[in-house]
Design an enzyme around this catalytic site. Sequence first.
Site, PDB file in Angstrom:
ATOM      1  N   ARG A   1      -3.686  -2.725  14.496  1.00  0.00           N
ATOM      2  CA  ARG A   1      -4.979  -2.044  14.501  1.00  0.00           C
ATOM      3  C   ARG A   1      -5.565  -1.929  13.100  1.00  0.00           C
ATOM      4  O   ARG A   1      -6.754  -2.195  12.897  1.00  0.00           O
ATOM      5  CB  ARG A   1      -4.864  -0.660  15.141  1.00  0.00           C
ATOM      6  CG  ARG A   1      -4.553  -0.707  16.621  1.00  0.00           C
ATOM      7  CD  ARG A   1      -4.357   0.673  17.187  1.00  0.00           C
ATOM      8  NE  ARG A   1      -3.254   1.340  16.491  1.00  0.00           N
ATOM      9  CZ  ARG A   1      -3.083   2.654  16.438  1.00  0.00           C
ATOM     10  NH1 ARG A   1      -3.938   3.469  17.022  1.00  0.00           N
ATOM     11  NH2 ARG A   1      -2.058   3.164  15.798  1.00  0.00           N
TER      12      ARG A   1
ATOM     13  N   ASN B   1      -4.453   1.069  20.801  1.00  0.00           N
ATOM     14  CA  ASN B   1      -3.230   0.766  21.527  1.00  0.00           C
ATOM     15  C   ASN B   1      -3.391   1.228  22.968  1.00  0.00           C
ATOM     16  O   ASN B   1      -4.010   2.263  23.231  1.00  0.00           O
ATOM     17  CB  ASN B   1      -2.028   1.497  20.918  1.00  0.00           C
ATOM     18  CG  ASN B   1      -1.561   0.889  19.625  1.00  0.00           C
ATOM     19  OD1 ASN B   1      -1.843  -0.257  19.317  1.00  0.00           O
ATOM     20  ND2 ASN B   1      -0.828   1.669  18.840  1.00  0.00           N
TER      21      ASN B   1
END
Length: 88
Positions: free
Chosen positions: A18, A36
Amino acid sequence: MIRKRVLVSGTVQGVFFRDTCRRVAGQQGVTGWVRNLPDGRVEAAFEGDPEAVERLVTWCRTGPPDAHVTAVSVHDEPLADATHFEIR
């Protein structure tokens, strides 16, 4: 301008996917978000210039150095007028 939704499978959590995605998006001038999912995948939405968005989608196929991507699904979406890129 285009928008793509991406679902990335494999070893993609706990490997800075990320954060690296956020940095790459910033370098490409792409807006949207990344997060996520509870099932271990990463989901992202990329919005911007078609070539820049495609570069992000291509990046997702390998991810950061410690990731092991096994599958990427990509879907077109309507523009959402995102103004920045965020980690959710």
